[in-house]
Structures are given as C-alpha cells and as structure tokens.
Design a protein around this motif. Sequence first.
Motif, PDB file in Angstrom:
ATOM      1  N   GLY A   3      41.179  38.835  43.990  1.00  0.00           N
ATOM      2  CA  GLY A   3      40.724  38.110  42.816  1.00  0.00           C
ATOM      3  C   GLY A   3      39.939  36.852  43.124  1.00  0.00           C
ATOM      4  N   GLN A 106      34.035  45.764  41.460  1.00  0.00           N
ATOM      5  CA  GLN A 106      33.000  45.696  40.425  1.00  0.00           C
ATOM      6  C   GLN A 106      33.610  45.363  39.069  1.00  0.00           C
ATOM      7  N   ASP A 107      34.799  45.879  38.786  1.00  0.00           N
ATOM      8  CA  ASP A 107      35.485  45.534  37.533  1.00  0.00           C
ATOM      9  C   ASP A 107      35.857  44.058  37.506  1.00  0.00           C
ATOM     10  N   PHE A 108      36.300  43.521  38.660  1.00  0.00           N
ATOM     11  CA  PHE A 108      36.593  42.089  38.749  1.00  0.00           C
ATOM     12  C   PHE A 108      35.327  41.274  38.510  1.00  0.00           C
ATOM     13  N   ARG A 109      34.212  41.747  39.045  1.00  0.00           N
ATOM     14  CA  ARG A 109      32.950  41.009  38.926  1.00  0.00           C
ATOM     15  C   ARG A 109      32.466  40.958  37.477  1.00  0.00           C
ATOM     16  N   LYS A 110      32.819  41.945  36.671  1.00  0.00           N
ATOM     17  CA  LYS A 110      32.410  41.940  35.264  1.00  0.00           C
ATOM     18  C   LYS A 110      33.126  40.842  34.483  1.00  0.00           C
ATOM     19  N   CYS A 111      34.360  40.530  34.863  1.00  0.00           N
ATOM     20  CA  CYS A 111      35.166  39.513  34.180  1.00  0.00           C
ATOM     21  C   CYS A 111      35.087  38.213  34.966  1.00  0.00           C
ATOM     22  N   ARG A 112      33.980  37.537  34.859  1.00  0.00           N
ATOM     23  CA  ARG A 112      33.772  36.327  35.647  1.00  0.00           C
ATOM     24  C   ARG A 112      34.583  35.168  35.093  1.00  0.00           C
ATOM     25  N   ARG A 113      35.072  34.368  36.025  1.00  0.00           N
ATOM     26  CA  ARG A 113      35.794  33.156  35.664  1.00  0.00           C
ATOM     27  C   ARG A 113      35.055  31.982  36.266  1.00  0.00           C
TER      28      ARG A 113
END
Length: 120
Positions: A3, A106-113
């Motif tokens: 993460g 890639q799924d983590f990259r879509k939900c940027r923090r």
Amino acid sequence: MKGYGPSQISEILTEEHILSPAAYYNQKGINSSTFKFKNSDDCYWNPSVIVRILERQEYIGDTVNFRTYKKSYKSKKSSWNNKDKWMIFKNTQEPIIDEQTFNIVQDFRKCRRVRTPLGK
C-alpha cells in the motif's frame, strides 16, 4: 502490495542505497540520457520513475506496441495513442512479476491517496 505510494517507495529505495536505473546504466557503461551529474547521490529515486515502473505492463511478460505515433514521416514529434489502439502481445517474454500481483497494484493505483503535511 503493502500500500505504499510512489514517494514512499522512492524514500525506501533511497534509504537502502539501491542504485537508480540511470545510475545503474551509467555504472555498466551504458549511456543514459536521464543520468544527472548534478545529483551526487546515485541512489536517489525520483517518484516519477517509480510510477513508470509500476504502470509498465512489460513486467508481466507482455509486449506493448504502438503507444505512440507520428502524424507524418516528416514530423519528429510523437503523440500518444489511446490505450484501445495499443497492440498487446501476451506472454512474449519471461515475466518479472505475476499478473495477479500486477493487477492488485493497478487497483491500488486507481485509489490514490495524498499525504498530509504531517506525513500521514
């Protein structure tokens, strides 16, 4: 997979003194246009390099062609094609990471923090 964002990954790689790709090429005697002599630290990782590495589909063994195009053979300027115009050839080389791990990242990259000024 843990993460971490690109800036956190670049800090970890810099702290562990891992050579950046440009410094690695320079050490092997391969000329790299991105190698900056201003930066005395060969182990400095720019977060934009991490982003490019995380988004490259070639690491799962695919070959991606036609990312860019030129409007004319006379033109030197390249333009980016839409992803639907890319030609992707599956399993053309030895994968570095498995496809499942790549898709999770890639799924983590879509939900940027965004990191706050306090570092959280």
